[in-house]
Design a protein around this motif. Structure first.
Motif, PDB file in Angstrom:
ATOM      1  N   GLU A 248       0.854  -1.188   0.000  1.00  0.00           N
ATOM      2  CA  GLU A 248       0.000   0.000   0.000  1.00  0.00           C
ATOM      3  C   GLU A 248       0.890   1.238   0.000  1.00  0.00           C
ATOM      4  N   VAL A 249       0.610   2.154  -0.906  1.00  0.00           N
ATOM      5  CA  VAL A 249       1.294   3.441  -0.944  1.00  0.00           C
ATOM      6  C   VAL A 249       0.250   4.512  -0.627  1.00  0.00           C
ATOM      7  N   THR A 250       0.480   5.283   0.422  1.00  0.00           N
ATOM      8  CA  THR A 250      -0.479   6.312   0.830  1.00  0.00           C
ATOM      9  C   THR A 250       0.156   7.684   0.698  1.00  0.00           C
ATOM     10  N   LEU A 251      -0.451   8.530  -0.110  1.00  0.00           N
ATOM     11  CA  LEU A 251       0.006   9.902  -0.315  1.00  0.00           C
ATOM     12  C   LEU A 251      -0.887  10.832   0.500  1.00  0.00           C
ATOM     13  N   GLY A 252      -0.282  11.619   1.368  1.00  0.00           N
ATOM     14  CA  GLY A 252      -1.059  12.488   2.241  1.00  0.00           C
ATOM     15  C   GLY A 252      -1.344  13.844   1.622  1.00  0.00           C
ATOM     16  N   LYS A 253      -2.010  14.686   2.404  1.00  0.00           N
ATOM     17  CA  LYS A 253      -2.281  16.052   1.976  1.00  0.00           C
ATOM     18  C   LYS A 253      -0.994  16.871   2.012  1.00  0.00           C
ATOM     19  N   PRO A 254      -0.831  17.805   1.083  1.00  0.00           N
ATOM     20  CA  PRO A 254       0.350  18.679   1.139  1.00  0.00           C
ATOM     21  C   PRO A 254       0.407  19.419   2.474  1.00  0.00           C
ATOM     22  N   LEU A 255       1.607  19.584   3.003  1.00  0.00           N
ATOM     23  CA  LEU A 255       1.768  20.298   4.270  1.00  0.00           C
ATOM     24  C   LEU A 255       1.321  21.745   4.107  1.00  0.00           C
ATOM     25  N   GLU A 256       0.471  22.187   5.009  1.00  0.00           N
ATOM     26  CA  GLU A 256      -0.025  23.560   4.951  1.00  0.00           C
ATOM     27  C   GLU A 256       0.956  24.507   5.651  1.00  0.00           C
ATOM     28  N   ASN A 257       1.047  25.730   5.108  1.00  0.00           N
ATOM     29  CA  ASN A 257       1.902  26.768   5.699  1.00  0.00           C
ATOM     30  C   ASN A 257       3.338  26.284   5.903  1.00  0.00           C
ATOM     31  N   PHE A 258       3.823  25.575   4.895  1.00  0.00           N
ATOM     32  CA  PHE A 258       5.188  25.057   4.936  1.00  0.00           C
ATOM     33  C   PHE A 258       5.893  25.421   3.643  1.00  0.00           C
ATOM     34  N   PRO A 259       7.107  25.942   3.721  1.00  0.00           N
ATOM     35  CA  PRO A 259       7.901  26.196   4.927  1.00  0.00           C
ATOM     36  C   PRO A 259       7.509  27.496   5.603  1.00  0.00           C
ATOM     37  N   SER A 260       7.920  27.603   6.864  1.00  0.00           N
ATOM     38  CA  SER A 260       7.616  28.810   7.630  1.00  0.00           C
ATOM     39  C   SER A 260       8.725  29.840   7.524  1.00  0.00           C
ATOM     40  N   GLY A 261       9.901  29.397   7.064  1.00  0.00           N
ATOM     41  CA  GLY A 261      11.053  30.279   7.022  1.00  0.00           C
ATOM     42  C   GLY A 261      11.955  30.142   8.233  1.00  0.00           C
ATOM     43  N   ASP A 262      11.489  29.396   9.238  1.00  0.00           N
ATOM     44  CA  ASP A 262      12.296  29.157  10.428  1.00  0.00           C
ATOM     45  C   ASP A 262      12.875  27.743  10.335  1.00  0.00           C
ATOM     46  N   GLU A 263      14.187  27.638  10.243  1.00  0.00           N
ATOM     47  CA  GLU A 263      14.853  26.363  10.005  1.00  0.00           C
ATOM     48  C   GLU A 263      14.533  25.328  11.077  1.00  0.00           C
ATOM     49  N   VAL A 264      14.605  25.725  12.326  1.00  0.00           N
ATOM     50  CA  VAL A 264      14.363  24.782  13.426  1.00  0.00           C
ATOM     51  C   VAL A 264      12.912  24.336  13.435  1.00  0.00           C
ATOM     52  N   SER A 265      11.997  25.280  13.287  1.00  0.00           N
ATOM     53  CA  SER A 265      10.573  24.953  13.286  1.00  0.00           C
ATOM     54  C   SER A 265      10.218  24.018  12.128  1.00  0.00           C
ATOM     55  N   ASP A 266      10.736  24.300  10.951  1.00  0.00           N
ATOM     56  CA  ASP A 266      10.425  23.481   9.783  1.00  0.00           C
ATOM     57  C   ASP A 266      10.992  22.069   9.921  1.00  0.00           C
ATOM     58  N   THR A 267      12.197  21.957  10.474  1.00  0.00           N
ATOM     59  CA  THR A 267      12.807  20.637  10.629  1.00  0.00           C
ATOM     60  C   THR A 267      12.088  19.829  11.699  1.00  0.00           C
ATOM     61  N   ALA A 268      11.681  20.491  12.778  1.00  0.00           N
ATOM     62  CA  ALA A 268      10.917  19.811  13.820  1.00  0.00           C
ATOM     63  C   ALA A 268       9.570  19.339  13.277  1.00  0.00           C
ATOM     64  N   ARG A 269       8.964  20.159  12.444  1.00  0.00           N
ATOM     65  CA  ARG A 269       7.676  19.753  11.870  1.00  0.00           C
ATOM     66  C   ARG A 269       7.859  18.550  10.954  1.00  0.00           C
ATOM     67  N   MET A 270       8.942  18.538  10.174  1.00  0.00           N
ATOM     68  CA  MET A 270       9.199  17.394   9.315  1.00  0.00           C
ATOM     69  C   MET A 270       9.303  16.112  10.139  1.00  0.00           C
ATOM     70  N   ASN A 271      10.064  16.157  11.231  1.00  0.00           N
ATOM     71  CA  ASN A 271      10.197  14.968  12.076  1.00  0.00           C
ATOM     72  C   ASN A 271       8.863  14.548  12.658  1.00  0.00           C
ATOM     73  N   ASN A 272       8.028  15.513  13.003  1.00  0.00           N
ATOM     74  CA  ASN A 272       6.709  15.179  13.529  1.00  0.00           C
ATOM     75  C   ASN A 272       5.850  14.510  12.460  1.00  0.00           C
ATOM     76  N   GLU A 273       5.919  15.002  11.229  1.00  0.00           N
ATOM     77  CA  GLU A 273       5.174  14.384  10.127  1.00  0.00           C
ATOM     78  C   GLU A 273       5.664  12.959   9.885  1.00  0.00           C
ATOM     79  N   VAL A 274       6.972  12.756   9.956  1.00  0.00           N
ATOM     80  CA  VAL A 274       7.528  11.409   9.785  1.00  0.00           C
ATOM     81  C   VAL A 274       7.013  10.491  10.888  1.00  0.00           C
ATOM     82  N   ALA A 275       7.009  10.977  12.116  1.00  0.00           N
ATOM     83  CA  ALA A 275       6.523  10.171  13.235  1.00  0.00           C
ATOM     84  C   ALA A 275       5.065   9.768  13.043  1.00  0.00           C
ATOM     85  N   GLU A 276       4.252  10.690  12.541  1.00  0.00           N
ATOM     86  CA  GLU A 276       2.834  10.385  12.326  1.00  0.00           C
ATOM     87  C   GLU A 276       2.658   9.333  11.225  1.00  0.00           C
TER      88      GLU A 276
END
Length: 308
Positions: A248-276
């Motif tokens: 099964e290959v599941t494609l999700g919704k595009p990330l909203e309001n990404f990128p934010s321009g803040d490197e740390v915030s964007d990278t943390a959000r990526m890790n959170n998306e991976v975890a989900e």
């Protein structure tokens, strides 16, 4: 990518490699359920004998899922090794099976998000964490539109050439990890989706943000790539179905309001998306990698090691 003639690899030092490839080619004709049984059996053997990797995977799973009992984490770990074994035996089928046979094994969900992004003319980055059979999604989607992906040279020239040819058998483009970034940026801007795997330990080149519940050195490039190419980021999960029933290959919704321009915030959000993406089927993620090897400076200064 320029092909190197296979006749360049006829020297005796490559003969064992040719023999190994011949064996793999033979496995490719077997039905996937048989490959699953063979692979999972070998995976259990690896689990029993590979104490070092078994401990690494268990530590990763345990700290990522503190809500689960030790017994549950061990069960996830055992199942994880079984699926790794299955994937090893199934990879030749991914490489050499006919397009018709390969596609019959794959169900794609969430196509509406991906197709809408393409129809709107958006550049696309597919966020594809290291699931055990992550190559399946790339090979399937590459049949519809050339895909971009990064790769790292193999020391064995014959292996390197065969891997490149098999990964590109349905089209696309490989970009070597050490190549100038402008090459990748230009390719994404041309409208080719970028199949990006950014979730391994980044060493001292990374920044420290949480991955599940633990600080992890992480490449901060997803937000930068998205900003430089004005691309939508679409999460992607690949799941192995039970006992060789396919994928099964599941494609999700595009990330909203990404990128934010803040490197740390964007990278943390990526890790959170991976975890989900991982949570529904944790046994399918590549836990044998030392994801938490590089520790933050304050821990490194104290000599703290994550893996004992």
């Amino acid at each position: 990518m320029k092909k190197t003639p296979l006749t360049n690899f006829l020297a005796p030092k490559y003969w064992p490699t040719w023999l190994g490839l011949l064996v793999l080619r033979g496995f490719s004709v077997l039905p996937l359920p048989i490959l699953a049984v063979l692979g999972q059996t070998i995976g259990l053997l690896f689990y029993a004998l590979g104490a070092s990797r078994r401990r690494i995977a268990f530590k990763n799973i345990r700290v990522s899922f503190p809500e689960k009992s030790v017994c549950e984490c061990r069960q996830i770990n055992r199942r994880h090794f079984m699926l790794i074994g299955q994937s090893v035996f199934a990879t030749p089928m991914h490489w050499w099976a006919s397009k018709r046979r390969f596609n019959k094994l794959i169900t794609v969900y969430g196509r509406a998000h991906y197709d809408a992004a393409l129809a709107s003319g958006n550049n696309i980055i597919i966020l594809a964490p290291h699931f055990i059979s992550l190559d399946v999604a790339g090979l399937r989607l590459a049949q519809e539109r050339p895909m971009l992906t990064m790769y790292q040279y193999a020391k064995n020239g014959l292996i390197d050439e065969v891997v490149k040819r098999r990964r590109l058998r349905f089209g696309g483009e490989l970009v070597e990890r050490k190549a100038p970034l402008r090459q990748l940026i230009r390719a994404i801007r041309k409208g080719n989706p970028f199949y990006y795997l950014p979730d391994q330990d980044a060493g001292r080149k990374g920044i420290f943000v949480p991955f599940f519940h633990t600080q992890a050195s992480t490449y901060p490039m997803l937000g930068k790539f998205a900003e430089m190419t004005n691309a939508l980021v679409i999460p992607c999960r690949t799941r192995i179905k039970p006992w060789g029933m396919g994928y099964e290959v599941t494609l999700g919704k595009p990330l909203e309001n990404f990128p934010s321009g803040d490197e740390v915030s964007d990278t943390a959000r990526m890790n959170n998306e991976v975890a989900e993406l991982i949570r529904p089927h944790p046994e399918q993620y590549f836990w044998v990698h030392k994801r938490f090897k590089t520790r933050p400076p304050e821990e490194a200064a104290k000599g703290i090691k994550f893996y004992q």
